[in-house]
Scaffold this motif. Structure first.
Motif, PDB file in Angstrom:
ATOM      1  N   THR A   1      71.554  37.464  80.299  1.00 15.53           N
ATOM      2  CA  THR A   1      71.906  37.703  79.019  1.00 15.53           C
ATOM      3  C   THR A   1      73.489  38.362  78.706  1.00 15.53           C
ATOM      4  O   THR A   1      73.975  38.375  77.670  1.00 15.53           O
ATOM      5  CB  THR A   1      70.941  38.924  78.017  1.00 15.53           C
ATOM      6  N   LYS A   2      74.619  38.204  79.300  1.00 18.77           N
ATOM      7  CA  LYS A   2      75.674  38.590  79.186  1.00 18.77           C
ATOM      8  C   LYS A   2      76.691  37.905  80.012  1.00 18.77           C
ATOM      9  O   LYS A   2      76.359  37.283  81.106  1.00 18.77           O
ATOM     10  CB  LYS A   2      76.041  39.924  79.399  1.00 18.77           C
ATOM     11  N   LEU A   3      77.734  37.659  79.693  1.00 20.99           N
ATOM     12  CA  LEU A   3      79.009  37.529  80.500  1.00 20.99           C
ATOM     13  C   LEU A   3      78.956  37.700  82.255  1.00 20.99           C
ATOM     14  O   LEU A   3      79.364  36.963  82.927  1.00 20.99           O
ATOM     15  CB  LEU A   3      80.479  37.361  79.972  1.00 20.99           C
ATOM     16  N   SER A   4      79.204  39.058  81.693  1.00 21.02           N
ATOM     17  CA  SER A   4      79.073  39.458  83.600  1.00 21.02           C
ATOM     18  C   SER A   4      77.433  39.066  84.237  1.00 21.02           C
ATOM     19  O   SER A   4      77.715  39.313  84.960  1.00 21.02           O
ATOM     20  CB  SER A   4      79.258  40.749  83.571  1.00 21.02           C
ATOM     21  N   ASP A   5      77.029  38.606  83.081  1.00 21.35           N
ATOM     22  CA  ASP A   5      75.505  37.920  84.964  1.00 21.35           C
ATOM     23  C   ASP A   5      75.578  36.523  85.287  1.00 21.35           C
ATOM     24  O   ASP A   5      75.392  36.307  85.903  1.00 21.35           O
ATOM     25  CB  ASP A   5      74.081  37.859  83.660  1.00 21.35           C
ATOM     26  N   TYR A   6      76.416  36.212  84.693  1.00 21.48           N
ATOM     27  CA  TYR A   6      76.787  34.911  85.125  1.00 21.48           C
ATOM     28  C   TYR A   6      78.266  34.663  85.704  1.00 21.48           C
ATOM     29  O   TYR A   6      78.407  33.902  87.017  1.00 21.48           O
ATOM     30  CB  TYR A   6      76.532  33.586  84.104  1.00 21.48           C
ATOM     31  N   PHE A   7      79.264  35.581  85.882  1.00 22.50           N
ATOM     32  CA  PHE A   7      80.533  35.489  85.898  1.00 22.50           C
ATOM     33  C   PHE A   7      81.155  36.766  87.112  1.00 22.50           C
ATOM     34  O   PHE A   7      80.701  37.943  85.618  1.00 22.50           O
ATOM     35  CB  PHE A   7      81.547  35.140  85.265  1.00 22.50           C
ATOM     36  N   GLU A   8      81.595  37.010  87.366  1.00 24.44           N
ATOM     37  CA  GLU A   8      83.234  38.121  88.031  1.00 24.44           C
ATOM     38  C   GLU A   8      83.795  37.660  87.165  1.00 24.44           C
ATOM     39  O   GLU A   8      84.549  37.117  87.483  1.00 24.44           O
ATOM     40  CB  GLU A   8      82.980  38.303  89.393  1.00 24.44           C
ATOM     41  N   VAL A   9      83.395  38.870  86.304  1.00 25.25           N
ATOM     42  CA  VAL A   9      84.564  38.940  85.279  1.00 25.25           C
ATOM     43  C   VAL A   9      85.871  39.599  85.631  1.00 25.25           C
ATOM     44  O   VAL A   9      85.624  41.006  85.582  1.00 25.25           O
ATOM     45  CB  VAL A   9      84.261  39.571  83.858  1.00 25.25           C
ATOM     46  N   THR A  10      87.120  39.146  85.063  1.00 22.49           N
ATOM     47  CA  THR A  10      87.913  40.247  85.305  1.00 22.49           C
ATOM     48  C   THR A  10      88.989  40.382  83.595  1.00 22.49           C
ATOM     49  O   THR A  10      89.246  38.729  83.391  1.00 22.49           O
ATOM     50  CB  THR A  10      89.030  39.822  86.500  1.00 22.49           C
ATOM     51  N   ALA A  11      88.882  40.798  83.057  1.00 19.20           N
ATOM     52  CA  ALA A  11      89.533  40.701  81.919  1.00 19.20           C
ATOM     53  C   ALA A  11      91.029  41.917  81.518  1.00 19.20           C
ATOM     54  O   ALA A  11      91.306  42.136  82.601  1.00 19.20           O
ATOM     55  CB  ALA A  11      88.922  41.500  80.571  1.00 19.20           C
TER      56      ALA A  11
END
Ligand SMILES: [Zn+2]
Ligand SMILES: [Zn+2]
Length: 252
Positions: free
Chosen positions: A118-128
């Protein structure tokens, strides 16, 4: 910054937003064993397939702004990586875009409460990444984000790689920045180019032709229209970068 390895660039596409002849303007930078995809447009997955570049060979994806020719393939990339390859890919995103990328671009297709995704970090290892703050993505490969003016009110970012390669993505003309980058020792400038018409949200060829000759010699043109061939030889000291060819930028 000192690096001991060359950086390679393979453009998946070099077309403007409405090009039918060239793929979307997306770039694959390789430094050592690290591969960064800059933007993942509508045509990106097909272009990678045609180039026989496996999705799993991409170490990270960076997004410059939220137009479909730069983010339209991200949903499929997320589905394929998570579902087909059981991998959670790394996504480098400007901090200013992080929430909007999910809410306004990806949520419609990727949001799935039934599977708990349900969120970006469920699909990706996010680095902002914050603007104007160097971020080392891999040993010897550092990016710095520079905000650009593209569509007023919509954040968009250019990329400075190892303080040596400037990648404009989509932007209006910023003469002072280009001259400053040149004076600071930037060696290669990949710049978007609108071949005809008056400037609105892009940089026109005429504007780039007004730059000093020594700046022009550093510029390779990208994000151009289908009539590019007609402009060969009419771009001053600048050259067109071509899709599906590998360019090498030596280490400093
Ligand atoms: Zn574009
Ligand atoms: Zn754009």
């Amino acid at each position: 910054m000192q690096t001991n390895q060359e950086t390679k660039l393979l453009m998946l596409g070099t077309g403007g937003a409405f090009s039918v002849k060239y793929n979307n303007n997306n770039a694959l930078f390789t430094h050592g064993s690290f591969t960064l995809l800059v933007d993942c447009g509508v045509t990106a997955i097909r272009a990678l397939h045609q180039l026989e570049v496996p999705l799993t060979s991409i170490d990270a994806v960076f997004i410059t702004h939220q137009h479909a020719d730069h983010v339209g393939g991200l949903e499929e990339f997320a589905f394929q990586m998570n579902g087909r390859y059981k991998q959670k890919p790394r996504l480098i995103v400007p901090a200013a875009l992080q929430d909007s990328l999910w809410e306004h671009t990806l949520k419609g297709g990727l949001d799935n409460p039934h599977s708990g995704m349900t969120k970006l970090s469920d699909y990706f290892e996010v680095t902002a990444v914050a603007e104007d703050t160097p971020a080392e993505l891999a040993p010897g490969f550092t990016i710095r984000l520079l905000p650009t003016v593209h569509v007023v009110g919509k954040p968009s970012f250019a990329l400075l790689i190892n303080e040596s390669i400037y990648y404009s993505s989509d932007c209006t003309f910023d003469r002072e920045r280009l001259i400053r980058l040149h004076e600071q020792g930037v060696r290669h400038i990949l710049h978007e180019c609108q071949l005809t018409g008056t400037p609105a949200v892009h940089t026109t060829l005429d504007q780039l032709l007004s730059l000093p000759e020594d700046v022009q010699h550093k510029i390779q043109l990208m994000h151009y229209g289908d009539d590019m061939e007609a402009y060969k030889g009419k771009t001053g000291g600048m050259s067109f970068i071509e899709q599906h060819r590998t360019y090498r930028y030596p280490a400093l």
